[in-house]
Design an enzyme around this catalytic site. Structure first.
Site, short mmCIF file in Angstrom:
data_model
loop_
_atom_site.label_atom_id
_atom_site.label_comp_id
_atom_site.label_asym_id
_atom_site.label_seq_id
_atom_site.Cartn_x
_atom_site.Cartn_y
_atom_site.Cartn_z
N LEU A 213 -10.40 68.73 0.52
CA LEU A 213 -9.41 69.63 1.12
C LEU A 213 -8.55 70.32 0.07
CD1 LEU A 213 -8.31 67.26 4.04
CD2 LEU A 213 -9.84 69.23 4.20
N GLY A 214 -9.09 70.52 -1.12
CA GLY A 214 -8.37 71.22 -2.17
C GLY A 214 -7.07 70.53 -2.55
N ALA A 242 -14.98 76.89 -9.45
CA ALA A 242 -15.72 75.72 -9.96
C ALA A 242 -14.93 74.42 -9.92
CB ALA A 242 -16.23 75.95 -11.38
N ALA A 243 -13.73 74.43 -9.36
CA ALA A 243 -12.99 73.16 -9.23
C ALA A 243 -13.76 72.19 -8.35
CB ALA A 243 -11.60 73.41 -8.67
N GLY A 244 -14.32 72.69 -7.26
CA GLY A 244 -15.10 71.84 -6.38
C GLY A 244 -16.37 71.33 -7.05
N ASP A 245 -17.00 72.17 -7.85
CA ASP A 245 -18.21 71.75 -8.56
C ASP A 245 -17.88 70.70 -9.61
OD1 ASP A 245 -19.70 73.58 -7.09
OD2 ASP A 245 -19.42 75.18 -8.57
#
Length: 300
Positions: A213-214, A242-245
């Site tokens: 959820l960021g 790319a934070a999620g990656d």
């Protein structure tokens, strides 16, 4: 330690710094234009390798994608299974506003030319204990999931981005499902993330679900693992690309190492927080030492 085989996307990102995300009919001048290596799959492979995992990347690029192989090789990712085809490499047009939020348009290119040979190469590289990582940026995912199930391969699936195909996949063949709130809502038919999580874990009781959820953290659990909500670190965001990656790559590295969900999320959260403080996609992924220093500073 088991290895990670990523049958994943590779791409080139064109990043434009803007005051705000453009709206329909609006023309907006960009302050900068930068070109970075990207693609969800490539980013995740780089992050996992930086976290210390043994990573094999399989996929397809066009004649214009050599720099992506160089970036992967620099962090010791095995790219012998990446095929160079005639179709141009995936590219993305990314707007990043002053708050670090982004809007992305993707041309799939070579990522949508995955064939039977590519699938066979990926599966041939998997030994007992290894995991196969997938994203929704490539084609023939139904076939990949079916073939992986036939070989009893453990599959982690990041269903991103959602494009309509995700509704038809057989998720009973997935061991670890990684989604954000938009992706979870599409799969579960529930806009509330907590309800979406409950729907997914009840529908697929043997599957681990990791719902990110960021800045609001996330939820994980499912299978034999209890439901746990976690908090995100507070940082000054520059670019969330790319934070999620980064989160996924670091998560997979620790998951392969320890099978400890809490520790994997701890590492992933720290790495993702660092990534948003830097511009670019692959270029924003932190080193193992940066993550360890960040975690140590959080304890002090």
């Amino acid at each position: 330690m088991p290895k990670l085989v990523n049958l994943g996307s590779l791409g080139i990102d064109h990043v434009y710094a803007v005051d705000h995300i453009t709206s329909a009919g609006e023309t907006l001048s960009s302050h900068t234009h930068d070109v970075f290596p990207g693609g969800k799959g490539s980013n995740q492979s780089i992050a996992a390798a930086k976290a210390g995992a043994d990573v094999v990347h399989v996929g397809c690029i066009g004649p214009d994608g050599d720099m992506l192989l160089d970036v992967l090789r620099e962090v010791s990712v095995d790219v012998t299974g990446v095929r160079v085809g005639e179709t141009a490499t995936q590219h993305a047009v990314i707007q990043v506003d002053r708050q670090g939020q982004n809007a992305i348009v993707i041309y799939g290119g070579a990522n949508l030319t995955i064939n039977e040979d590519d699938r066979n190469v990926a599966l041939s590289k998997i030994a007992p204990g290894d995991w196969l990582l997938l994203q929704n940026e490539i084609n023939d995912l139904e076939k990949i999931l079916d073939e992986a199930a036939q070989q009893d391969v453990s599959v982690a699936f990041n269903v991103a981005p959602v494009d309509g195909r995700e509704k038809d996949y057989d998720y009973s063949r997935v061991g670890l499902l990684i989604v954000n709130e938009v992706e979870a809502a599409s799969l579960a038919g529930e806009s509330d993330p907590e309800r979406a999580f409950d729907v997914l874990t009840s529908r697929f009781p043997d599957m681990i679900v990791l719902l990110t959820l960021g800045k609001d953290g996330g939820i994980y659990g499912g299978g034999i693992h209890p439901r746990v909500a976690y908090q995100a670190h507070t940082v000054d965001a520059v670019d969330e690309t790319a934070a999620g990656d980064t989160f996924i790559g670091y998560f997979m590295a620790e998951w392969l190492r320890s099978q400890d969900l809490a520790k994997a999320v701890e590492d992933a959260s720290a790495a993702g927080a660092i990534a948003v403080t830097k511009p670019g996609a692959a270029s924003s992924i932190p080193s193992r030492s940066e993550v360890d220093a960040f975690k140590k500073a959080m304890v002090l």
